[in-house]
Design an enzyme around this catalytic site. Structure first.
Site, PDB file in Angstrom:
ATOM      1  N   HIS A  34       3.873   6.000  -2.379  1.00 39.20           N
ATOM      2  CA  HIS A  34       5.054   6.831  -2.625  1.00 39.20           C
ATOM      3  C   HIS A  34       5.413   6.860  -4.107  1.00 39.20           C
ATOM      4  CE1 HIS A  34       5.560   7.737   1.532  1.00 39.20           C
ATOM      5  NE2 HIS A  34       5.557   6.458   1.848  1.00 39.20           N
ATOM      6  N   PHE A  81       0.844  -1.198   0.000  1.00 37.28           N
ATOM      7  CA  PHE A  81       0.000   0.000   0.000  1.00 37.28           C
ATOM      8  C   PHE A  81       0.880   1.249   0.000  1.00 37.28           C
ATOM      9  CE2 PHE A  81      -2.298   3.466   1.878  1.00 37.28           C
ATOM     10  CZ  PHE A  81      -3.639   3.271   1.632  1.00 37.28           C
ATOM     11  N   CYS A  82       1.852   1.310   0.909  1.00 37.28           N
ATOM     12  CA  CYS A  82       2.692   2.503   1.032  1.00 37.28           C
ATOM     13  C   CYS A  82       3.708   2.598  -0.102  1.00 37.28           C
ATOM     14  CB  CYS A  82       3.386   2.522   2.390  1.00 37.28           C
ATOM     15  SG  CYS A  82       2.239   2.775   3.777  1.00 37.28           S
ATOM     16  N   VAL A  83       4.196   1.470  -0.596  1.00 33.87           N
ATOM     17  CA  VAL A  83       5.079   1.499  -1.770  1.00 33.87           C
ATOM     18  C   VAL A  83       4.348   2.153  -2.932  1.00 33.87           C
ATOM     19  CG1 VAL A  83       6.154   0.038  -3.530  1.00 33.87           C
ATOM     20  CG2 VAL A  83       6.580  -0.412  -1.111  1.00 33.87           C
TER      21      VAL A  83
END
Length: 341
Positions: free
Chosen positions: A90, A85-87
């Site tokens: 960003h 999700f965070c990859v």
């Protein structure tokens, strides 16, 4: 209806009042995203919500240094923590900075062409592992330490919250898998990202006086934000017995930054010590939390707020371990920074 939330049911942002509503207002204005689920999931614990927002805002958004560089560091942190999700988030935000080719190179699993950018990603990844050789020299100016370290630690915490309490899909239907969608989503945030923010706006949302924070953030607004998150997350210890707190502290203190094996001897059985199990998973393997793990602990009188506080306690235990192990000397030379951009 499909929801991005696992195990909790946060109220819709439009119903928020007081401090929670002000966090959402700042999120929309300064981050460019209405009702960002990474923060909505914390809304049952407003003290955690405000402190998490403050640390991210004061480091990533309003802190010194290049936004592209900080996004690269956060990308590296998120990749090291196996938080898709965070990859993806960003990657989209790198599109928002205008670095479209760089964003897509990383989305394909590649490495940045520029040496200093590659070192920034490598440094972010290395922050998970005490003593990793890529931790030095620092790939940023020493005067930007608070912003870069605050960004990295912010996402070590957020990665764990996301992996534990949200699904992996950044966008409905996982559409961020497609390059045009990533690019369009990033471009929609570009105007907000280019705004120059005044440091410190989020600090009025914190409980009391959190203190100056750690020495690496002295004299900046990152320090009080970090101190506030440490204080808010530590309150979750009260949901565990003294014996369970000792177990969590000892296992995390001995952690070497690697991902845990499938047969993890230190992890207690959910039937015997479900709270300690959840806290340790949140710290060291949040993506392995299961429905059964949550159900074993989340019995009356425990509520959504209790679960969020327990996960935050475990998550910050890992952040604290990471922060204490960081070597914060030996910055990269200004000549290399100037040459590489």
């Amino acid at each position: 209806m499909t929801t991005p939330f696992r195990y909790t049911q946060p109220p819709p942002p439009r119903s928020a009042t007081g401090r929670t509503a002000e966090v959402y207002r700042q999120l929309s204005e300064d981050f460019g995203i209405d009702g960002a689920v990474t923060f909505v999931v914390l809304s049952s614990a407003p003290e955690l919500l405000a402190a998490t927002w403050a640390l991210m805002r004061e480091s990533l958004l309003a802190g010194d240094g290049s936004r592209t560089g900080k996004e690269l560091a956060a990308f590296g942190v998120s990749r090291a923590n196996r938080c898709p999700f965070c990859v993806d988030a960003h990657t989209v935000l790198l599109h928002a900075t205008g670095n479209h080719a760089l964003a897509e190179r990383l989305a394909r699993g590649g490495t940045p062409d520029k040496e200093v950018q590659a070192r920034m990603v490598a440094w972010g990844e290395a922050t998970r592992v005490p003593g990793h050789p890529d931790l030095t020299p620092l790939p940023f100016f020493v005067r930007h330490t608070a912003a870069y370290v605050g960004t990295a630690l912010s996402f070590h915490f957020i990665n764990r919250i996301v992996s534990a309490l949200l699904t992996e899909n950044l966008l409905p239907g996982n559409t961020q898998r497609f390059r045009p969608v990533r690019s369009l989503a990033g471009r929609s945030l570009a105007k907000t990202l280019r705004r120059r923010l005044t440091p410190g706006t989020s600090l009025a949302l914190l409980d009391g006086d959190p203190g100056p924070g750690p020495s690496w953030a002295a004299g900046t607004t990152v320090g009080p934000a970090y101190a506030a998150l440490r204080a808010a997350a530590s309150e979750g210890a009260g949901l565990l017995t003294e014996a369970d707190q000792d177990l969590v502290r000892n296992v995390v203190a001995a952690w070497d930054g690697t991902h845990q094996p499938l047969v993890w001897d230190a992890l207690p059985d959910r039937r015997d010590r479900p709270g300690a199990r959840l806290a340790l998973l949140a710290a060291l393997a949040p993506y392995r939390i299961t429905d059964e793990d949550v159900a074993a602990w989340k019995q009356p009188p425990y509520t959504d707020r209790c679960l969020v506080r327990l996960v935050a306690y475990g998550a910050f235990a890992a952040v604290d371990r990471i922060e204490r192990a960081l070597p914060l000397g030996d910055p990269i030379s200004h000549e290399v920074m100037d040459r590489q951009g």
